[in-house]
Design an enzyme around this catalytic site. Structure first.
Site, PDB file in Angstrom:
ATOM      1  CE  LYS A  46      40.336  53.105  34.626  1.00 49.00           C
ATOM      2  NZ  LYS A  46      41.672  53.702  34.385  1.00 49.00           N
ATOM      3  CB  SER A  63      43.484  53.714  37.879  1.00 51.51           C
ATOM      4  OG  SER A  63      43.402  54.126  36.518  1.00 51.51           O
ATOM      5  CB  SER A  89      46.181  53.988  34.767  1.00 50.15           C
ATOM      6  OG  SER A  89      46.491  54.695  35.941  1.00 50.15           O
TER       7      SER A  89
END
Length: 485
Positions: free
Chosen positions: A76, A151, A175
């Site tokens: 990420k 997210s 998330s």
């Protein structure tokens, strides 16, 4: 190539150690697939050439003592990576190249893993659908024009599409678990303080926690072995005795007591979710677990408390982005106008919304009415879990109140978007570990997940229960690769 990308992380490692596959073969297979999958928009930054070169060097040295020997991984874009752009999905960091490495990613490289690139995410991890990224929304491989969750949506989409054998995300209010549920993958949010936050772009410091996202539970245990370590560079890192999660995995859960909280049966919850939950309860009984009805009475206050605490901390954390030392800078007639222009141009609408909410609840005259009260509610939520764990070993709930929705369906309704986190935010407010495992599909063939919540620092127990359930569920995504070009 198809044989390679269909292997789990554990299976890839076995083949590397047995010299059935080289690091170069595996790395090139994932790169080739990623280059054909650009329509999903999972990557913000790629590092493919370096990855191939590192794989070549690994094959030449052949050190198989690592836990992740020569395995390519994408991560990420909230984790700082030395000399590789880290954006947090924001325009304001679109030109930021860190001169240091996050502790969690450093653990991956120290165990032989190779960086493929940085995966798309909601801007500063603020979102539940990966539609707030400055670099565009991510599409889920489970369906056309479907969100992957957020997210960590880029991480979940890349994992489900098999563009990386495993990955890591961050979980502030769900998330990791919510996108895992939306994409039919496994997402583990460890106990707060288990994994270092050093070098992770901060959203809400008392809630953020890094964790693994994988194809199955055993891979999650393996990744947790690598990333969960005490770190003196992080003042919130907890120095506790960590287990050997992967080697200690057990599917024997006879006698385990599993709590079912009545407050998670929310109004308007789809029958598919209710049915999935009941099937999970039935399965646990079959596996020898004892089902106990429990109450978490302050659950209904978790979402409003979270959306006071998280924006308040975000308002403080994001004050550093002013265009002076690093990141995007706009022109201005004077220093103040430069600040204003930089922040108004550099931040997206959702980030601005949360900064404004956070600044408001921290302001004079409103601090006691909002922020202080939210912190007191947070304590009551934690007390509810503490009381429940006097009689149960873990808690079973749905991961999300629905399956994945279409891109654009909720962008004009922030409150509806926030409700996606209704089952996940109590865990972050309490600092507890939780895992989402794929457990079924809805009428559109979109994945649905079940969430298990554990006691603090008892990840092994959580992994064992989910591992035993996974074996019986035998979930298969069976994606059609429609996005491949």
């Amino acid at each position: 190539m198809s044989d390679i990308i269909n292997l789990t992380l554990s299976a890839l490692i076995d083949k590397i150690k047995n010299k059935e596959l080289s690091s170069q073969e595996i790395t090139k297979a994932y790169i080739a697939r990623a280059e054909k999958s650009k329509d999903l928009n999972t990557y913000i930054t790629t590092d493919f050439e370096n990855a191939i070169e590192k794989a070549k060097k690994f094959d030449e040295k052949g050190n198989f003592d690592y836990k992740l020997p020569g395995v390519p991984l994408a991560v990420k874009d909230l984790f700082c990576t030395n000399n590789l752009k880290t954006t947090a999905g924001s325009k304001i960091l679109s030109n930021f190249i860190p001169s240091y490495e996050s502790t969690v990613t450093q653990h991956l490289w120290d165990e032989g893993a190779i960086l493929l690139g940085k995966l798309n995410c909601d801007e500063f991890a603020m979102g539940s659908s990966n539609e707030t990224s400055f670099f565009g929304n991510v599409e889920s491989p489970v369906g056309k024009k479907v969100v992957p969750g957020g997210s960590s949506g880029g991480s979940a989409s890349a994992l489900a599409a098999k563009l990386t054998p495993a990955t890591i995300g961050t979980d502030t209010g769900g998330s990791i678990r919510q996108p895992a549920s939306f994409t039919g993958t496994v997402g583990l949010k460890p106990t707060y303080g288990s994994c270092s936050r050093y070098g992770i772009v901060a959203f809400a410091s008392s809630l953020d926690q890094a964790g693994p996202m994988t194809q199955d539970v055993s891979d999650a245990a393996l990744m947790l072995d690598v990333i969960s370590k005490y770190d003196t560079k992080d003042s919130t890192s907890v120095n506790f005795k960590r287990g050997d999660y992967f080697k200690s995995l057990s599917s024997n859960i006879k006698g385990k007591k599993i709590g079912i909280p009545k407050e998670y049966r929310v109004d308007g919850m789809p029958k598919e979710i209710e049915s999935l939950w009941q099937d999970g309860i039935t399965l646990l009984k079959k596996l020898g677990a004892k089902i106990i009805d429990i109450s978490l009475p302050h659950t209904k206050y978790a979402l409003p408390a979270y959306y006071i605490v998280a924006p308040a901390e975000a308002s403080s954390n994001l004050a550093r982005y002013d265009g002076v030392k690093y990141g995007y800078r706009s022109e201005g007639e004077n220093l103040i106008s430069m600040y204003e222009n930089t922040r108004s141009e550099g931040f997206g609408d959702e980030v601005k919304r949360r900064i404004m909410i956070g600044t408001y609840v921290l302001s004079s005259g409103y601090y006691d009415a909002y922020y202080l009260k939210a912190q007191k509610i947070r304590r009551l939520i934690k007390n509810d879990f503490d009381e429940a764990y006097k009689s149960v070993d873990a808690i079973l709930t749905p991961s999300t109140p629905s399956s994945a929705f279409k891109i654009g369906d909720k962008t004009d309704d922030p409150v509806s978007m926030y409700l996606n986190d209704i089952f996940t935010v109590p865990v972050n407010l309490s600092g507890l570990p939780a895992i989402s495992i794929p457990a079924g599909k809805d009428k559109n063939n979109y994945p649905l997940g079940l969430q298990l919540i554990g006691k603090a620092f008892e990840e092994q127990n959580l992994l064992d229960i989910s591992y035993s359930m996974e074996k019986e569920l035998s979930f298969k995504n069976n994606l059609q690769d429609w996005w491949i070009k």
